[in-house]
Design an enzyme around this catalytic site. Structure first.
Site, PDB file in Angstrom:
ATOM      1  N   ASP A 229       0.867   4.612  -1.390  1.00 28.98           N
ATOM      2  CA  ASP A 229       0.333   3.971  -2.588  1.00 28.98           C
ATOM      3  C   ASP A 229      -0.941   3.247  -2.166  1.00 28.98           C
ATOM      4  OD1 ASP A 229      -0.147   2.996  -5.077  1.00 28.98           O
ATOM      5  OD2 ASP A 229       1.861   2.206  -5.407  1.00 28.98           O
TER       6      ASP A 229
HETATM    7  C1  BGC Z   1      -0.296   2.191  -8.277  1.00 29.67           C
HETATM    8  C2  BGC Z   1      -0.107   3.704  -8.241  1.00 29.67           C
HETATM    9  C3  BGC Z   1      -1.411   4.378  -8.571  1.00 29.67           C
HETATM   10  C4  BGC Z   1      -2.456   3.919  -7.575  1.00 29.67           C
HETATM   11  C5  BGC Z   1      -3.803   4.565  -7.782  1.00 29.67           C
HETATM   12  C6  BGC Z   1      -1.469   1.743  -7.446  1.00 29.67           C
HETATM   13  O1  BGC Z   1      -1.766   0.392  -7.668  1.00 29.67           O
HETATM   14  O2  BGC Z   1       0.876   1.562  -7.820  1.00 29.67           O
HETATM   15  O3  BGC Z   1       0.904   4.085  -9.127  1.00 29.67           O
HETATM   16  O4  BGC Z   1      -1.247   5.765  -8.538  1.00 29.67           O
HETATM   17  O5  BGC Z   1      -2.628   2.510  -7.705  1.00 29.67           O
HETATM   18  O6  BGC Z   1      -4.427   4.112  -8.934  1.00 29.67           O
END
Ligand code: BGC
Length: 804
Positions: A229
């Site tokens: 993530d």
């Molecule tokens: C989120 C993810 C997301 C990623 C990219 C993160 O803060 O938890 O679900 O895909 O950002 O935007």
């Protein structure tokens, strides 16, 4: 290895560099070695490709795309075929925008109704979540690109999301929090999967060998790339060793040097790097070829129509005393701010820049209703407004029926922020009561991405739950109100009477980093039904304008066959649910669990034979002594119903067991035997866990969150904390979540080195940690020294890599 030829063309530094991103949503590429760069984009309910300034919080605008209903909404359709269609449409839009990896679907199990991202997740039940998510993945990947199911795993709250430690027993982990992912991996072969921010039992998910190697890769056969993530990598080298492929977003040269040093010191081997790179290269080559071939356009009108159908199929009629559907020409008063300004998606990285957004007001002309007028009725942010209320009441008085559009406003449901309660705003409830006094024929339409307390139910004759219906949701709700469409959605999560009734109430989003999953297996209906706690609307509940009769159940351990008849005078669809129970179980288990379902469309009077097969997950439980799935032998009840609380037919089947030893023999687990898990004593929880409850102390280290800086020993830390807290409180008052501040508040210090494109190194973070520990001068000197070193090393490295 599939990509040996490319691997042999790369030196170790180049290999290490490829294992982290180049930009917020792009990977590194090496033309000379034939490695293209690819783009990854959110997200779960539509494509959020940022063509300009990129961020991972949905702050900067993205290329317009179709905003489909969120996962929490589509889960209420219980229709994997629909999920697959949505997936295909999103995959088509993504590939058209040259996106190789679409970051979704999200399928974390909804442990508590308060999780701020519940709107992005499917269900409290892992079987339903897994089946829906697998369908999305099949759809997305049918366009040749990759889906990225997320967030693996046990990621059920937003508070301290990048540093919280989900502590849970192995059986609960396997049965509740991993089964959905197991279904996705085995039934749809995703090309990537996103590891979650949090720790699981003391180890970051992204470097957790148990999760990534033993379970995901070895037991389930996942062969794709694990993507962190955004900013979720803690120890990049451990990640690579333990199965994590690509660190995102762009940690810069420091991450490359970290891997190089780890290989040189023997912490990891070059073979670990090669194995991960091979996974990444397969993904990159495979998806970029598909993207290149793909058309650059899509049929936006067809996707809008699909979004509308998806919203319609997912709308749940919660309550109806017969007032719905509204006959043509009914004189209606349209009340409530949400009719004018719809709440149709959630905030955060999933937020889509919608191609267009339908509103109820704009769609009324086609509804066939006689509209007397519209009044917003309440202040969206919860402030009392007597004038608005009076205007709505006056309008309601003149109407045959008052239709009130209520719901949660933007600040209530967002990535980065858990809800503080399950309530509808007081001013909306006050309006409802006033309107109902003026006109007893009051119907409520609700827009919210998660369950609500409904003590106000007696003040309306019908409730339609439109959830977060996406860009075309408004038309769908009107079709349901007027009966153009017969509602067939059923709840994918229980609606408890009160938050205090929920099983994790004392252990959700608590004070420390340790999150105790004390309620074990008893989440959602598994809890309410086992412990005998009454609820407002049970899991699987949803009404129709027609009626269905169930008959002729034939059951075996392989599945059930039954007849379902539409006994009313309208066409409709019934979602038939199959629950498995073992009332005489020796190994404690929930009263019953969903193990199959089918959606059956029926014309008036029509009967159909419905077959619901059972699979390998029907009778199994995770045995912590044998460390494998086992089956308790004996008689099971197969219960077929219209909801978990409305079982229509039951049959007994004999199932052969695996004769495993009872892992709980001689252990005292009374609360887990009865399901009364709201107050499990420490000793019993430790017995289930198999070890002591981890100590929860705030440490001044790389993983201290900015929101914890008031515990540091430095005025600098206190100042940062005070400023952040003030900004956060100010943003709450504005009524719109400030995702940047929220992210920073929950962000650990190490993420400074992960989210700044290489400008800050981990050495600088370590200097900052010294500073916060009270070693002001040495800390400051270290920060400066490391900053200079980082600049020089980064520049040298980028030069070398560019020369490649
Ligand atoms: C989120 C993810 C997301 C990623 C990219 C993160 O803060 O938890 O679900 O895909 O950002 O935007």
């Amino acid at each position: 290895m599939k990509n040996t030829e490319i691997l042999t063309k790369l030196n170790l530094e180049q290999k290490c560099a490829l294992l982290s991103g180049a930009g917020t949503f792009t990977t590194r590429g090496y033309q000379k070695a034939g490695v293209p760069a690819i783009t990854l984009s959110d997200g779960p309910n539509g494509v959020r490709k940022q063509a300009g300034a990129a961020d991972h919080l949905g702050l900067n605008p993205s290329v317009p795309a179709t905003c489909f209903p969120t996962a929490a909404t589509v889960a209420c359709s219980w229709d994997p075929a629909l999920g697959e269609e949505i997936g295909r449409a999103m995959g088509e839009e993504a590939a058209a925008q040259e996106v190789s990896v679409l970051l979704g679907p999200g399928l974390n199990t909804k442990r508590s109704p308060l999780c701020g991202r519940n709107f992005e997740y499917f269900s409290e039940d892992p079987y339903l979540s897994g089946k829906m998510a697998a369908a999305y993945v099949r759809g997305i990947q049918s366009e040749g690109i990759a889906a990225c199911p997320k967030h693996f795993a046990a990621n059920s709250q937003e508070l301290r999301r990048m540093a919280s430690d989900s502590v849970l027993d192995e059986r609960t982990l396997r049965e509740l929090y991993l089964t959905g992912f197991e279904i996705v991996v085995k039934e749809s072969a995703p090309k990537t999967i996103m590891s979650s921010y949090n720790l699981v039992n003391g180890t970051y998910a992204n470097e957790n060998a148990h999760l990534l190697q033993e379970i995901l890769r070895e037991a389930w056969g996942f062969a794709g790339a694990v993507v962190t993530d955004w900013g979720g990598s803690n120890d990049h080298a451990l990640g690579v060793k333990n199965g994590s492929t690509l660190e995102m977003p762009a940690p810069g040269g420091d991450a490359v040097r970290e891997l190089l040093a780890a290989v040189q010191s023997g912490k990891i081997s070059e073979a670990d790097v090669d194995a991960r790179l091979d996974e990444l290269l397969t993904l990159v080559l495979d998806t970029s070829a598909a993207v290149q071939k793909h058309s650059r356009s899509f049929d936006a009108d067809a996707h809008h129509a699909l979004a509308r159908r998806a919203a319609a199929e997912s709308t749940v009629l919660l309550q109806n005393d017969g007032i719905l559907p509204l006959a043509a020409d009914t004189k209606v008063a349209i009340l409530g701010d949400f009719a004018e300004t719809p709440r149709y998606q959630g905030a955060g990285s999933s937020a889509v820049n919608s191609l267009k957004v339908d509103t109820v007001l704009e769609n009324l002309a086609q509804s066939g209703l006689q509209v007397l007028g519209f009044a917003p009725g309440f202040d969206r942010r919860g402030m009392a407004d007597a004038a608005k209320e009076a205007e709505a009441v006056a309008l309601a008085k003149q109407a045959d029926v008052a239709v009130l559009f209520l719901g949660l406003d933007e600040i209530k449901e967002s990535e980065g922020l858990d809800r503080s309660d399950m309530k509808l705003a007081d001013n909306q409830i006050a309006l409802l009561k006033a309107v109902q006094q003026a006109n007893p024929n009051t119907v409520v339409v609700l827009n919210a991405g998660s369950s609500l307390e409904t003590p106000w139910l007696t003040h309306c004759r019908a409730v339609v739950y439109g959830a977060l219906g996406g860009q075309a949701g408004a038309g769908a709700v009107l079709d349901v109100l007027t009966g153009k469409l017969n509602p067939c959605g059923k709840l994918a999560e229980t609606w408890a009477n009160r938050y205090e009734d929920t099983p994790a109430k004392d252990n959700f989003a608590g004070a420390g980093r340790t999150v105790q999953y004390r309620e074990g297996l008893y989440v959602g209906y598994r809890y309410y039904q086992t412990a005998g706690v009454p609820v407002a609307f049970p899991f699987g509940h949803g009404l129709s304008y027609t009626n269905f009769a169930y008959s002729d159940l034939k059951a075996s351990a392989e599945g059930v066959t039954l007849t379902v008849t539409n006994t009313g005078d309208r066409a409709g669809a019934e979602i038939v649910q199959l629950y498995v129970a073992k009332p005489d179980a020796k190994i404690f288990r929930p009263a019953q669990e969903l193990k199959g379902f089918a959606k059956v469309p029926l014309r008036p009077g029509e009967s159909r034979t419905v077959v619901i097969p059972l699979d390998d997950k029907a009778f199994r439980y995770w045995n912590t002594q044998t460390d494998r799935w086992e089956i308790e032998g004996g008689q099971y009840e197969l219960r077929v119903g219209a909801s978990c609380a409305d079982i229509r037919l039951t049959a007994a089947v004999e199932v052969a067991g695996t004769d495993a030893p009872d892992p709980y023999a001689g252990k005292t687990l009374p609360h887990y035997k009865t399901g009364s898990v709201q107050n499990v004593p420490d000793a019993e929880w430790e017995t289930l866990l198999g070890h002591a409850i981890p100590q929860d102390t705030i440490k001044i280290d790389r993983n201290m969150t900015l929101g914890e800086l008031n515990h540091s020993r430095s005025p600098l830390g206190w100042l940062i904390w005070a400023v952040l807290t003030a900004l956060l409180n100010a943003s709450y008052k504005k009524g719109k979540p400030d995702l940047n501040i929220l992210f920073q508040y929950n962000m650990p210090l190490r993420a400074l080195a992960k989210m700044t494109g290489g400008a800050i190194s981990m050495g600088m973070v370590d200097g900052l940690v010294m500073e916060l520990q009270g070693f002001w001068i040495i800390g400051l000197v270290r920060v400066i020294y490391e900053a200079v070193k980082n600049q020089i090393l980064n520049a040298q490295m980028e030069r070398r890599l560019r020369g490649a």
